[in-house]
Write a protein that holds these residues in place. Structure first.
Motif, PDB file in Angstrom:
ATOM      1  N   ALA A 251       0.823  -1.210   0.000  1.00  0.00           N
ATOM      2  CA  ALA A 251       0.000   0.000   0.000  1.00  0.00           C
ATOM      3  C   ALA A 251       0.859   1.263   0.000  1.00  0.00           C
ATOM      4  CB  ALA A 251      -0.933  -0.011   1.204  1.00  0.00           C
ATOM      5  N   LEU A 252       1.974   1.258   0.751  1.00  0.00           N
ATOM      6  CA  LEU A 252       2.829   2.442   0.801  1.00  0.00           C
ATOM      7  C   LEU A 252       3.451   2.715  -0.559  1.00  0.00           C
ATOM      8  CD1 LEU A 252       4.266   4.740   2.235  1.00  0.00           C
ATOM      9  CD2 LEU A 252       5.984   3.091   3.037  1.00  0.00           C
ATOM     10  N   THR A 253       3.934   1.679  -1.216  1.00  0.00           N
ATOM     11  CA  THR A 253       4.526   1.853  -2.543  1.00  0.00           C
ATOM     12  C   THR A 253       3.489   2.369  -3.535  1.00  0.00           C
ATOM     13  OG1 THR A 253       6.083   0.062  -2.083  1.00  0.00           O
ATOM     14  CG2 THR A 253       5.784   0.680  -4.388  1.00  0.00           C
ATOM     15  N   ASP A 254       2.280   1.824  -3.471  1.00  0.00           N
ATOM     16  CA  ASP A 254       1.209   2.299  -4.358  1.00  0.00           C
ATOM     17  C   ASP A 254       0.914   3.776  -4.105  1.00  0.00           C
ATOM     18  OD1 ASP A 254       1.021  -0.241  -5.390  1.00  0.00           O
ATOM     19  OD2 ASP A 254      -0.665  -0.830  -4.107  1.00  0.00           O
ATOM     20  N   THR A 255       0.914   4.165  -2.821  1.00  0.00           N
ATOM     21  CA  THR A 255       0.647   5.557  -2.473  1.00  0.00           C
ATOM     22  C   THR A 255       1.721   6.477  -3.039  1.00  0.00           C
ATOM     23  OG1 THR A 255      -0.476   4.911  -0.424  1.00  0.00           O
ATOM     24  CG2 THR A 255       0.339   7.169  -0.554  1.00  0.00           C
ATOM     25  N   LEU A 256       2.987   6.101  -2.885  1.00  0.00           N
ATOM     26  CA  LEU A 256       4.068   6.945  -3.381  1.00  0.00           C
ATOM     27  C   LEU A 256       4.075   6.998  -4.911  1.00  0.00           C
ATOM     28  CD1 LEU A 256       6.988   6.079  -0.936  1.00  0.00           C
ATOM     29  CD2 LEU A 256       5.481   8.054  -0.933  1.00  0.00           C
ATOM     30  N   ASN A 257       3.778   5.886  -5.540  1.00  0.00           N
ATOM     31  CA  ASN A 257       3.695   5.882  -7.008  1.00  0.00           C
ATOM     32  C   ASN A 257       2.619   6.837  -7.511  1.00  0.00           C
ATOM     33  OD1 ASN A 257       5.699   4.187  -8.181  1.00  0.00           O
ATOM     34  ND2 ASN A 257       4.654   2.396  -7.321  1.00  0.00           N
ATOM     35  N   SER A 258       1.557   6.971  -6.726  1.00  0.00           N
ATOM     36  CA  SER A 258       0.473   7.858  -7.146  1.00  0.00           C
ATOM     37  C   SER A 258       0.892   9.331  -7.115  1.00  0.00           C
ATOM     38  CB  SER A 258      -0.751   7.652  -6.237  1.00  0.00           C
ATOM     39  OG  SER A 258      -0.520   8.152  -4.928  1.00  0.00           O
ATOM     40  N   PHE A 259       1.945   9.638  -6.345  1.00  0.00           N
ATOM     41  CA  PHE A 259       2.428  11.016  -6.267  1.00  0.00           C
ATOM     42  C   PHE A 259       3.588  11.284  -7.224  1.00  0.00           C
ATOM     43  CE2 PHE A 259       0.399  10.658  -2.046  1.00  0.00           C
ATOM     44  CZ  PHE A 259      -0.377  11.809  -2.066  1.00  0.00           C
ATOM     45  N   LEU A 260       4.124  10.235  -7.827  1.00  0.00           N
ATOM     46  CA  LEU A 260       5.204  10.439  -8.792  1.00  0.00           C
ATOM     47  C   LEU A 260       4.686  11.217 -10.004  1.00  0.00           C
ATOM     48  CD1 LEU A 260       7.363   7.187  -9.040  1.00  0.00           C
ATOM     49  CD2 LEU A 260       8.142   9.487  -8.491  1.00  0.00           C
ATOM     50  N   SER A 261       5.507  12.109 -10.495  1.00  0.00           N
ATOM     51  CA  SER A 261       5.091  12.919 -11.643  1.00  0.00           C
ATOM     52  C   SER A 261       6.255  13.049 -12.615  1.00  0.00           C
ATOM     53  CB  SER A 261       4.651  14.310 -11.158  1.00  0.00           C
ATOM     54  OG  SER A 261       5.776  15.006 -10.620  1.00  0.00           O
TER      55      SER A 261
ATOM     56  N   MET B  17      15.764   4.086  -8.054  1.00  0.00           N
ATOM     57  CA  MET B  17      16.050   5.403  -7.514  1.00  0.00           C
ATOM     58  C   MET B  17      15.559   6.487  -8.475  1.00  0.00           C
ATOM     59  SD  MET B  17      19.658   7.062  -6.210  1.00  0.00           S
ATOM     60  CE  MET B  17      20.188   7.766  -7.783  1.00  0.00           C
ATOM     61  N   TYR B  18      14.598   7.263  -8.023  1.00  0.00           N
ATOM     62  CA  TYR B  18      14.054   8.365  -8.813  1.00  0.00           C
ATOM     63  C   TYR B  18      14.676   9.678  -8.335  1.00  0.00           C
ATOM     64  CZ  TYR B  18      10.480   5.112 -10.458  1.00  0.00           C
ATOM     65  OH  TYR B  18       9.823   4.040 -11.036  1.00  0.00           O
ATOM     66  N   VAL B  19      15.029  10.524  -9.279  1.00  0.00           N
ATOM     67  CA  VAL B  19      15.645  11.814  -8.966  1.00  0.00           C
ATOM     68  C   VAL B  19      14.848  12.922  -9.643  1.00  0.00           C
ATOM     69  CG1 VAL B  19      17.725  13.242  -9.190  1.00  0.00           C
ATOM     70  CG2 VAL B  19      17.936  10.793  -8.701  1.00  0.00           C
TER      71      VAL B  19
END
Length: 537
Positions: free
Chosen positions: A501-511, A525-527
């Motif tokens: 669930a945490l990974t899904d949540t963070l992926n939803s905020f990736l832009s 690693m995303y920068v």
């Protein structure tokens, strides 16, 4: 008796010297908790306040000591040891001040030794009903509980052992007021302690001590949190983050389980209380017993919030042992006093002996493993974590220093196979994340975040990522307040085997503001694009 007191003081000093000297910070448990505390304390060191500048579960008192430790250590993990030494030094001085016209030489030094054991013992009290097992264990987690415990014991000392001198009552009452509020600012669930102190002083008709306690406690609050906003914020954030898990019935069940997991100590203390009631050595000794019951109940209420949900350890034992030491002088009859002394000695040795053996074993293991420390420079210099999983299937030793690529590959394979993680796994994850950051510069005012509890931001020497939770979980309020939790993140690590669930949540905020910069078998690693500087592989 003077020999006992001298020996206790000598052993306490020896423990402190070993902690100060050991160059290796060694863990077999809770790498995430350890680096989390270092990360939050680095924010406090930078001038941020918990509950004001960022959301946190705790009031920041212990974190302030770790921040001082970071200054002394040059910003390395050794700060956790220096913090414990500073806390021990402070509490020892306060016990000596409280002992004036109140305690004998042996009693005060036994209490100082008990504080040393509580602060320096390497095995976490909150998860283990029994100390000795098949493996030596070492952790720096839950240190705030330890500090709150010794502060609570200091308060109990003032309450249970009154002085006949008015000046000693005034001074000790003031010290207890400061200590009680420091415990609350260490962890808000210690709030029953000051309430118990007020009730206990009133029960014993000790009005001078009560007035001094209230004045000093109020001064402490006015100095650190005059409007109460910080304390309220910490409490509400803890409740909002916990959700409905810690219900009243759950806390009550844990309190009962604590009694049954520490039944020997509880029975022994009850016998000691009975001896004081039937053979009081002074007028008012019976009131000391009832005050001891009040403060014990308060500490018991605080102790049920120590440790993970569902796990019961022996977190109340140091407090029980301390009360037994304090009540001995109130037993009048020589034969009964001998029985009380024997009970207290058995309790003290049964607590101290196993912890000393485990701590000695952990110290020896850290020295033997010094050549396995992966990093010799930077915030993680001198840090080593090793769990039960220490060898590959072919028998070779796992080493992030000698063969990091093989260790990373084996860790990923183990996690994919569902064989679970331990301190070795967390250590490999942490060191691998640091290696991926090589050449990436995190601008001032930006932080490094991840979908784990590892304090990678501390390891990278990065600033706080404003808006991102210190202890990220899918239920964290920061993910539900409508703002962008990645607005101040320069780098985000996603643990590839931690799909939930945490990974899904963070992926939803990736832009589009972030690019996939580097990968390993363990991490993506995303920068932030504007911070990549063409250094992505």
């Amino acid at each position: 008796m003077r020999l006992v007191g001298t020996s206790a003081l000598g052993l306490a000093i020896l423990l402190a010297l070993i902690v100060a000297w050991n160059p290796v910070m060694y863990n077999t448990l809770h790498v995430g908790d350890t680096t989390f505390m270092l990360q939050v304390s680095s924010w406090v060191r930078a001038g941020d306040a918990p509950g004001v500048d960022f959301n946190h579960f705790y009031g920041g008192m212990h974190e302030t000591f770790v921040a001082l430790g970071l200054e002394l250590s040059g910003g390395t993990v050794k700060a956790l040891d220096y913090a414990r030494l500073l806390e021990f030094g402070l509490v020892s001085v306060l016990f000596v001040l409280v002992a004036w016209k109140r305690l004998d030489f042996m009693t005060v030094n036994l209490l100082v030794l008990l504080c040393a054991l509580t602060l320096f013992a390497t095995l976490p009290f909150e998860e283990r009903p029994f100390v000795l097992g098949s493996n030596v264990e070492a952790a720096h987690s839950f240190a705030y509980n330890r500090f709150g415990t010794v502060l609570s014991l200091l308060c109990a000392t003032v309450l249970v052992r009154p002085s006949q001198h008015r000046s000693a009552e005034w001074s000790a009452g003031a010290i207890a007021g400061l200590a009680a509020m420091a415990a609350v600012f260490t962890k808000v669930t210690f709030f029953p302690i000051p309430l118990a102190m007020i009730l206990g002083f009133a029960l014993m008709l000790r009005w001078h001590a009560l007035v001094a306690f209230l004045v000093a406690g109020s001064f402490f609050v006015l100095l650190l949190d005059p409007a109460g906003a910080r304390t309220i914020s910490v409490f509400l954030y803890s409740m909002e983050s916990t959700g409905t898990g810690a219900t009243e019935s759950w806390l009550l069940r844990k309190a009962i389980r604590l009694v049954f997991s520490q039944h020997v100590e509880v029975v022994a203390l009850l016998i000691g209380l009975g001896l004081v009631l039937f053979f009081p050595a002074r007028t008012g000794a019976s009131r000391s017993v009832w005050s001891a019951v009040v403060v014990l109940g308060a500490f018991w209420a605080s102790s049920v919030t120590m440790g993970p949900a569902g796990l019961v350890g022996h977190q109340a034992v140091p407090f029980l042992v301390g009360l037994s030491v304090l009540l001995l002088p109130d037993i009048a009859q020589e034969r009964a006093r001998g029985a009380g002394l024997a009970l207290s000695a058995v309790l003290f040795i049964s607590f101290a002996g196993p912890h000393l053996l485990n701590t000695a074993g952990a110290t020896y293991a850290s020295i033997r493993s010094a050549d396995e420390v992966a990093l010799q420079e930077g915030p993680l210099a001198g840090y080593l974590a090793r769990g039960p999983w220490r060898t590959y299937e072919d028998g070779g030793a796992i080493s992030m220093r000698r063969d990091p690529e093989r260790a990373v590959a084996a860790t990923a394979e183990r996690l994919v196979a569902g064989r679970g993680g331990d301190a070795t796994t967390e250590y490999v994850l942490l060191i691998n994340a640091v290696s991926l950051l090589d050449g990436i510069e995190v601008p001032q005012g930006y932080g490094v975040v991840s979908n784990t509890l590892l304090g990678i931001g501390f390891a990278a020497g990065a600033d706080r990522a404003d808006g991102f939770p210190a202890w990220p979980r899918a239920s964290s309020p920061e993910f539900r307040d409508g703002s962008d939790p990645l607005r101040a993140a320069s780098v985000m690590f996603l643990h590839r085997q931690n799909q939930g669930a945490l990974t899904d949540t963070l992926n939803s905020f990736l832009s589009d503001a972030f690019i996939l910069c580097r990968q390993s078998p363990l991490w993506d690693m995303y920068v932030r694009v504007s911070h990549s500087g063409g250094r992505c592989l």
